[in-house]
Design an enzyme around this catalytic site. Sequence first.
Site: not given
Ligand SMILES: Cc1ncc(COP(=O)(O)O)c(C=O)c1O
Length: 442
Positions: A145, A240, A272
């Site tokens: 995700y 990511d 985060k």
């Molecule tokens: C690996 C990863 N990338 C991107 C995101 C998206 O981040 P946000 O919820 O701050 O938009 C998340 C959210 O949990 C994530 O775990």
Amino acid sequence: MSRRTDASAALFDRALAVTPGGVNSPVRAFNAVGGTPRFIRSAAGAWLTDVDGNEYVDLICSWGPMLLGHAHPEVQARVAEAVTRGTSYGTPTEPEVELAEEIVARTPVERVRFVSSGTEATMSAIRLARGFTGRDVIVKFAGCYHGHVDSLLASAGSGLATFAVPGTPGVPVSSTELTVVLPYNDRAAVEKVFAEHPDRIACLITEAAPGNMGVVPPEPGFNAFLAETCARHGALFVSDEVMTGFRASRLGQWGLDGAVEGWRPDLMTFGKVMGGGFPAAAFGGRADVMSRLAPEGPVYQAGTLSGNPIATTAGLTTLRLATDEVYAHIGGAAETIKAAASEALSAAGVTHVVQSTGTMFSIFLSPGVDGRVRDFSEASSTDATAYGAFFHAMLDAGVYLPPSAYEAWFLSSAHDDRAVQTVLDALPDAARAAARAQETHA
Ligand SMILES: Cc1ncc(COP(=O)(O)O)c(C=O)c1O
């Protein structure tokens, strides 16, 4: 014995009248586990207090950010002091330079740009990868995700290396027809997609270690293989680390593989922990790639609240306090909880797999394949009904687990002996509740 939830239930009713599903992010609604979502009134250290006055040991830590626990005195003091100087100016500020310096010092990125959410970070990294390479196809893995970006909310197409289909209504076919979705940890699938789309792939994006299908670590050398394959084909490797960054280890997942093996991603995304509990995220990477970004280069990207001084102050303070001792403490608490959970589940006869990467871990209520879970299809075999029973038994005993079977469990440096013992005490009954649920629906 169930706890009182009258005040949470009343707020949920009010929320349902004014907000879709009563929540501002779907997993909070408890749809996967049933029951009344708890409305949290306050938090301190490892503990959450809900509006009915119930206390819970927090094992989600705001889904990762609260590495130091809630209401850390120094983070609070710096934020409170920063607020006295105003909250947003729409101009450059000192804290964002300092936070960028901290991230550049701690990761392989050479330049970094701040945004407000992980979704924005991955969306912008994809645009930059396309702008830099002049190519249009992107590759991702099923079960990874990357936020709710149209082109990344995609499901695998009809075969390997074929283009994806929208993963949700509202995403037009045109947004996913340049995305290919592959099984995670599958080198042959990666080779095949690059062979089938020569000179068209702008980037491959992966969670540095997936945590959004439960924790599914990359097999040894898999990230290095991805980096090398992308380089060989003139595509960018986008790692990511929104979840794993400054969380899996002091240097994120990269600290566990790239830093050891001697390779670096072309672009990385963060969020985060680096926002210290405020809306802040970032993408960064090679200087020559990042210099294609406006105003230095032609690829447009912007944000009214990007690099907000309060968020960057919270993030900077958090990162500066995130010492080796912090990660050692979290890692130790994680080992204790993992071992106890596994023992309790085994004693209750519940088949399970525990997986981790650095200080992040999760538990699959399934046998896995050869005792492991390597991709999304294997992760999907987890027993969500049994997890629901396990989750509610833990909640009743004062432990707030992720309200979904497919999430990582997060700890903080504030998880002291009392908090960990509360978790350990709750596990045997919860494991038996999971076993009973399995018997009922077998
Ligand atoms: C690996 C990863 N990338 C991107 C995101 C998206 O981040 P946000 O919820 O701050 O938009 C998340 C959210 O949990 C994530 O775990």
